[in-house]
Scaffold this motif. Structure first.
Motif, PDB file in Angstrom:
ATOM      1  N   ASN A  92      23.520  49.165 -28.868  1.00 22.03           N
ATOM      2  CA  ASN A  92      23.475  49.979 -27.644  1.00 22.03           C
ATOM      3  C   ASN A  92      22.158  49.817 -26.911  1.00 22.03           C
TER       4      ASN A  92
ATOM      5  N   THR B 149      23.788  39.671 -22.211  1.00 18.72           N
ATOM      6  CA  THR B 149      23.020  40.887 -21.930  1.00 18.72           C
ATOM      7  C   THR B 149      22.993  41.204 -20.443  1.00 18.72           C
TER       8      THR B 149
ATOM      9  N   LYS C 282      25.549  43.680 -19.413  1.00 16.63           N
ATOM     10  CA  LYS C 282      25.596  44.912 -20.197  1.00 16.63           C
ATOM     11  C   LYS C 282      25.071  46.052 -19.331  1.00 16.63           C
TER      12      LYS C 282
ATOM     13  N   PRO D 135      28.475  49.836 -26.873  1.00 17.69           N
ATOM     14  CA  PRO D 135      27.991  48.794 -25.965  1.00 17.69           C
ATOM     15  C   PRO D 135      29.040  48.523 -24.885  1.00 17.69           C
TER      16      PRO D 135
ATOM     17  N   GLY E 137      30.144  47.939 -31.536  1.00 15.02           N
ATOM     18  CA  GLY E 137      28.959  47.162 -31.885  1.00 15.02           C
ATOM     19  C   GLY E 137      29.102  46.445 -33.219  1.00 15.02           C
TER      20      GLY E 137
END
Length: 159
Positions: free
Chosen positions: A64, A84, A87, A95, A149
């Motif tokens: 997270n 990423t 994200k 996540p 995750g």
């Protein structure tokens, strides 16, 4: 008349069973293993999520908090799933990403909770990752890939 209505309702209830796992298992994946092989290679928590479509507790994943550049890969087979840069903090406890690596994930339907959801699984091994919802960032895709995750590992960009 009541018997006829009851029979009809019983027939409808049986035919409305979820089939996300059936759809997924009929697909051909590059990485296929027996349940015993998966049990030997994965931790119990990974096995429950990736192979049995369980869900980890919210806010329990170290992933997270990751913000550094890199790639999130399938914990079962190493397939690249998410970057990423896509994200975002959704506040849900899992996540969250607004899109996947092209060709990294596949989709199915999940009706286990009594309503239909878009399931996300690894396109290489078929492992269950999570679900996709339409409440993501409006300025990008509008999608929220809500991912367990435990189903992923993180590979920093510099490695």
């Amino acid at each position: 008349m009541k018997k006829l209505i009851f029979a009809f309702l019983a027939m409808v209830a049986v035919s409305c069973g979820g089939n996300a796992q059936e759809e997924k298992s009929s697909e051909k994946f590059e990485v296929t293993k027996s349940e015993e092989q998966w049990k030997q290679e994965l931790t119990n928590a990974e096995f429950q999520v990736l192979r049995k479509a369980s869900t980890e507790r919210p806010f329990s994943s170290d992933l997270n908090d990751i913000k550094e550049p890199g790639t999130f890969v399938c914990a079962a087979c190493g397939n690249e799933l998410y970057e990423t840069e896509h994200k975002f903090m959704s506040g849900t406890g899992w996540p969250s990403f607004d899109r996947a690596v092209e060709g990294g994930v596949a989709y199915g339907r999940d009706s286990k909770l009594g309503y239909s959801r878009d399931e996300v699984h690894c396109a290489r091994c078929g492992g269950h990752l999570g679900h996709v919802f339409n409440d993501g960032p409006r300025e990008t895709t509008g999608k929220r890939h809500c991912i367990n995750g435990i189903a992923m590992d993180f590979e920093p960009k510099n490695q």
